[in-house]
Design an enzyme around this catalytic site. Structure first.
Site, PDB file in Angstrom:
ATOM      1  CD  GLU A 210      37.563  48.323  33.657  1.00  9.81           C
ATOM      2  OE1 GLU A 210      37.375  48.746  34.767  1.00  9.81           O
ATOM      3  OE2 GLU A 210      39.151  48.271  34.205  1.00  9.81           O
ATOM      4  CE  LYS A 344      44.026  45.464  38.672  1.00  8.93           C
ATOM      5  NZ  LYS A 344      43.924  46.674  38.538  1.00  8.93           N
TER       6      LYS A 344
END
EC number: 4.2.1.11
Length: 434
Positions: A210, A344
């Protein structure tokens, strides 16, 4: 307006794994959506359909999911002449077409790709930006720009270091607007690189999935110390707070927690009970400006969550615990097992269910943090989602790697478009609508 054509294909995510992309056509043109994929996945997430053919892409191909879009969903949607503006009707039709609890017939990745593309087409049909369309779907009159939670140190399943806890994040809650929050975040990121390089050498500046740094440290407190130093060096001690994603399910063994889980010879005598791990968190909060902890315990350790939420006055975020599933969110609310939801879209698999989980959480007085996945694409849907849902906080990685910056850059564009009507969550990031 009606949906005229739908086509899916296999593309690649930011980890080089196959993922699903969907193109959808209406009279307004073509609308494209790509589906992300997680590494530290909760066992209660909706099914991400993979072919499991070991000879192809290590078993990660998606030809069945893509085929389900092209051969089942596409003809059904076109035949129904569905209105792309009616997101709920389209999503309910897709759920009925699948007919299973966790979308294991068609695949959550197949359904979500279509759902996201429909949402983009719906905004175009109404002649409004995507974030406005999402706000309408959620019943929000306002839109709010979020505080970015930059994941600047990676551990856990996102990095090849010894660090057990997965994400160490900086939140520029003291910024005046999103543009200034980006300035603070990027400056601290570069200071952090210098601090890590000086202390551990150039190799320690390698980045994880990330975009955060992945220094080979074992002590989680050292990660917090590095952040504290970088924030101070950047001159933002008063403006930036810290968040963590522990992803404790990844190192839960026999109902205990192994902070040395990447060592195959870790000592079981050192494994911690839930209460001992809670004491570790209390120490973090006492000594560092930690305002948010995600997944502090295993996804089935409801009792530990409830106790920590009662005992600590910080944001306790449920990710693997809740998996954006309205049923599990309701259980969390009933048990007071957290005070925030990590949202999410690919955990539940449709825009409508994501909005439902968000609204349930907000109505209960909870915070909501919109999130990317570690396997991302250049799709920027969640940038518009966080603004339209007014959640006030988003995590989509470090200010590094284009699939992460794509989302942050889209929020910058939205802020510019809103002009003097732009509202930034800032210190109210937990409950920006209050």
């Amino acid at each position: 307006m009606v949906i005229k054509k739908v086509h899916s294909r296999q593309i690649f995510d930011s980890r080089g794994n196959p993922t699903v992309e969907v193109d959808l056509w209406t009279d307004k043109g073509m609308f494209r959506a790509a589906v992300p994929s997680g590494a530290s996945t909760g066992i209660y997430e909706a099914l991400e359909m993979r072919d499991k053919d070991a000879k192809n892409y290590h078993g990660k191909t998606l030809f069945n999911a893509v085929g389900n879009v092209n051969k089942i969903i596409a003809p059904a949607l076109v035949d129904k002449k569905m209105d792309e503006k009616d997101q709920t009707a389209v999503d309910n039709f897709l759920l009925a077409l699948d007919g299973t609890e966790n979308k294991n017939k068609l695949g959550a990745n197949a359904i979500l790709g279509v759902s996201l593309a429909v949402c983009k087409a719906g905004a175009a049909a109404k002649g409004v930006p995507l974030y406005r369309h999402i706000a309408d779907l959620a019943g929000n009159k306002e839109v709010i720009l979020p505080v970015p939670a930059f994941n600047v140190i990676n551990g856990g399943s996102h990095a090849g270091n010894k660090l057990a806890m997965q994400e160490f994040m900086i939140l520029p809650t003291g910024a005046k607007n999103f543009t200034e929050a980006m300035k603070m975040g990027t400056e601290v990121y570069h200071h952090l690189k210098s601090v890590i390089k000086k202390k551990y050498g150039q190799d320690a500046c390698n980045v994880g999935d990330e975009g955060g740094f992945a220094p080979n440290i074992l002590d989680n407190k050292e990660g917090l110390e590095l952040l504290k130093t970088a924030i101070a060096n950047a001159g933002y001690t008063a403006e930036i707070e810290i968040g963590m994603d522990v992803a404790a399910s990844e190192f839960c063994k026999e109902k205990k927690y192994d902070l040395d889980f990447k060592n195959p010879d870790s000592n079981p005598n050192d494994w911690l009970t839930s209460d001992q791990l809670a004491d570790v968190y209390k120490d973090f909060v006492k000594n560092y400006p930690v305002v948010s902890i995600e997944d502090p315990f295993d996804q089935d350790d409801w009792e530990a969550y409830t106790k920590m939420t009662k005992d600590m006055d910080i944001q306790i975020v449920g990710d693997d615990l809740l998996v954006t599933n309205p049923k599990r969110v309701q259980k969390g609310i009933d048990l007071k097992a957290a005070n925030a939801l990590l949202l999410k879209v690919n955990q539940i698999g449709s825009v409508t269910e994501s909005i439902q989980a968000c609204k349930m959480s907000q109505d209960a007085g909870w915070g909501v943090m919109v999130s990317h996945r570690s396997g991302e694409t250049e799709d920027t849907f969640i940038a518009d989602l966080v603004v339209g849902l007014c959640t006030g906080q988003i995590k989509t990685g470090a200010p590094c790697r284009s699939e992460r910056l794509a989302k942050y850059n889209q929020i910058l564009r939205i802020e510019e478009e809103l002009g003097d009507k732009a509202v930034f969550a800032g210190k109210k990031f937990r409950n920006p609508l209050k």
